[in-house]
Every structure is written in C-alpha cells, then in structure tokens.
Design an enzyme around this catalytic site. Structure first.
Site, PDB file in Angstrom:
ATOM      1  N   HIS A 159      16.937  37.343   8.230  1.00 20.38           N
ATOM      2  CA  HIS A 159      17.294  36.753   9.529  1.00 20.38           C
ATOM      3  C   HIS A 159      17.149  37.755  10.676  1.00 20.38           C
ATOM      4  CE1 HIS A 159      18.602  33.095   7.658  1.00 20.38           C
ATOM      5  NE2 HIS A 159      19.594  33.662   7.005  1.00 20.38           N
ATOM      6  N   ASP A 194      14.758  31.812  -0.193  1.00 17.94           N
ATOM      7  CA  ASP A 194      16.185  31.759   0.123  1.00 17.94           C
ATOM      8  C   ASP A 194      16.585  30.350   0.568  1.00 17.94           C
ATOM      9  OD1 ASP A 194      18.464  33.997   0.930  1.00 17.94           O
ATOM     10  OD2 ASP A 194      18.555  32.245   2.253  1.00 17.94           O
ATOM     11  N   HIS A 196      18.226  29.622   3.160  1.00 19.08           N
ATOM     12  CA  HIS A 196      18.096  29.552   4.606  1.00 19.08           C
ATOM     13  C   HIS A 196      16.701  30.005   5.041  1.00 19.08           C
ATOM     14  CE1 HIS A 196      22.384  30.401   3.658  1.00 19.08           C
ATOM     15  NE2 HIS A 196      22.595  29.461   4.567  1.00 19.08           N
ATOM     16  N   ASP A 283      20.605  31.786  -3.169  1.00 18.98           N
ATOM     17  CA  ASP A 283      21.640  30.874  -2.685  1.00 18.98           C
ATOM     18  C   ASP A 283      21.195  29.419  -2.627  1.00 18.98           C
ATOM     19  OD1 ASP A 283      19.909  31.772  -0.741  1.00 18.98           O
ATOM     20  OD2 ASP A 283      21.429  32.179   0.763  1.00 18.98           O
TER      21      ASP A 283
END
Length: 344
Positions: A159, A194, A196, A283
């Site tokens: 991120h 991931d 996200h 995740d």
C-alpha cells in the site's frame, strides 16, 4: 528455498492501535505474525537466512527523499509535541497531491500518510528498513542464481506509494525488490495475491512499461483501499496496458480466485517477464480476521503450484498481509509447498 528475515529488528515496530470507523482499535499487524509465518516457512523446508544491510540507494530508487526523511525522523519529532498520542497519526490531509509542503510534522503526516492504518511508533523506521532489506537480500539471492526465494517482510509494503504510507505499509518492499532486479532483468512482473489491492505498487509503476503489475483482490467499492483497484485502471502514458486489476466479489472462494489467477497469468505470460515478484498476501483466506474472501488452505497450495507451473522464471515471494488466525502458518506452508512442487 531460502527465507530472509531479520526477526528481532522487524519485530520492533508495533503501534498498538489504529483507527477504524472513528474508533481506535487493536492493531492486527502484530509482531506475533512473524512467529506464525516463520513456523510456516520452516515447515515448508525453508532455510532461514539473516538479511544484510543495503543502505538507502535501492530504497531511494522507489521512494522520494522527502518521504524517506519524514519516515526516518517522524517519531523523534513527534516526541516534542505536548500531549501527543502514542504514535504518529494524521488528523489533516491535503485536498490533492499538488498542495504545498508544510514544515509542521502534523501536516507532513497528513501529506505522507494516506489513512490512520499506518501509525508510526518508536521502532517503525528500523523495522521498515529491515523489511525492505529482507526483500533486497532475497532479490540478491535470485541474482546469484537461486530460482526462488521468500522474504518474510514485516511490516508489509504494497500500500506504500512513492511518497505515501497506508494500510500498515511504509516502504514498498515488492517494488524496491523489483527495481533492484532490473539491474539484470529489464522486464519484471509483479503479481499481487493479497486480499487488498496493491495500490502503492500500482502508483509506483503507473507509467512504466518495463514492470507489469497485476492484482487479484476484493472489490474495492466497499473494501479497502476503496479508491483504487478497479478493472478500468490500466496505467497511463507509456505504462497504459501494463496494469491489470481483477477485483472479486466479497466472499469469493478458491474457484473464483483461481479463475482470476488464470487471467492474470495469461497476461503476464504475454508480457514475458525475465523475473517475477509475488506480493504474497495470505489474508484472502476464509478465516482471516478481515473476512473479505474465502480462499482455503488447499487453495493456497494450488495458487502457488499454478504460478510456478505457468511462470518458470526466477521468482521472489514477498510477504504482504495475512493476519493472526490458527491457519496463518499453514497457509504459507501450503503456498510454498505448491510453488516448490512438494504440495498443493
């Protein structure tokens, strides 16, 4: 497979709370993640190796000088603010990235921190450095002839943009390693699995046709990072067509994820990279605390095996998300086993 980890140094970072729905809650990006992931890597037969220091040159090839100066000194400067919180957390943000750059630390925090999910504590800078150096050490192993290597990066990185932290991420370990690999291999692909979207990685390579970025993630319309990760985002200028986003409906499981993976791998095969970086978030697991997707432990084995089968190029695995649950280490074991042909 060699696994790179500076265990003690990467555990120093731990801001204990982050802001959720206006309320400070316990931070799930805990040092205990390291032990669970290390155990999973050892079960997969990895040889644990201490990374070396790389200095700042490779990191500075990705992140701006102003941002790195902010990260290095933010905690120290924060201590001079009376009655400040226990960790650097922004309370004001500029309306756009072309705003003025203030001298105030509070305002600089708002400029360089996208959200309140990346607070800076006393050990953050050193842990972020060693996390990046772990990724660089693994990249160095590939350059030395190793076919695949795993970097147990904590804190994670995908991120983080050129001058922006966010979502538990400070330095973009995958991007830093990719740039380092380009000293030998001009064409690099980054595949982000991931939960996200890897918005920081997308930002860094947005106009770059030498790095193909692909991200499979939960649909951002109602899921972090919200503002990035949509299918129409393809890059810009020379980089147009070199960014692929594959958002999945919330709750999607193995079948949907593997179908998206097939699409991503086909595009990467067409790009024909010299080497591959996998931003390995765990995740998307059905039992992860963030609860966005429904990939199973066995699914991670199949994901690892399919990537290795379709892309037999030097491959760097960089740990991203994946939070404490009983199966966290097992998910890593399954992925590594699948990617090495011993499981999945």
């Amino acid at each position: 497979m060699k696994a790179f980890l500076a265990e003690a140094r990467q555990a120093e970072h731990y801001p204990q709370h982050f802001l959720v729905n206006g309320v400070m809650q316990p931070n799930p990006e805990t040092p205990e993640r390291i032990a669970a992931l290390k155990a999973g890597a050892l079960r997969a037969g990895c040889e644990m190796v201490a990374p070396r220091e790389f200095g700042m040159e490779a990191i500075g090839a990705v992140h701006t000088p102003a941002y790195l100066a902010f990260l290095e000194r933010a905690w120290e400067r924060w201590q001079h603010i009376p009655d400040a919180a226990g960790a650097v957390t922004p309370n004001i943000h500029p309306p756009h990235r072309h705003a003025g750059y203030p001298a105030s630390l509070v305002a600089q925090a708002g400029f360089h921190m996208a959200d309140a999910s990346c607070p800076i504590a006393g050990g953050t800078w050193q842990s972020a450095l060693w996390s990046a150096w772990s990724a660089l050490s693994a990249a160095e192993a590939l350059l030395g002839g190793v076919q695949s290597a795993y970097a147990l990066c904590r804190p994670p990185g995908h991120h983080a943009g050129t001058d922006l932290a966010g979502g538990f991420c400070y330095l973009n370990n995958s991007a830093i390693a990719a740039r380092y690999l380009q000293a030998r291999w001009p064409k690099i692909a980054i595949l982000d699995v991931d939960l996200h979207h890897g918005n920081g990685t997308q930002d860094i390579f947005w106009t770059d046709p030498t790095v193909f970025t692909a991200s499979i993630h939960c649909d951002p319309r109602r899921f972090y990072p919200f503002f990035w990760g949509y299918a129409e985002e393809e890059g810009e200028g020379p980089g147009k067509g070199f960014n692929l986003n594959l958002p999945l409906p919330r709750g999607s499981g193995d079948a949907e994820f593997l179908a998206a993976l097939d699409t991503a791998l086909a595009r990467i095969e067409h790009f024909a990279p010299d080497a591959l970086v996998v931003a390995l978030g765990l995740d998307a697991f059905e039992g992860d605390p963030f609860g966005g997707l429904g990939v199973t432990t066995g699914g991670y084995g199949r994901i690892g095996a399919e990537i290795a089968r379709r892309l037999p190029v030097p491959t760097l695995l960089v740990q991203e998300g994946g939070y404490l649950c009983p199966e966290l280490g097992d998910n890593l074991t399954a992925f590594l086993g699948g990617s090495s042909g011993s499981g999945g």
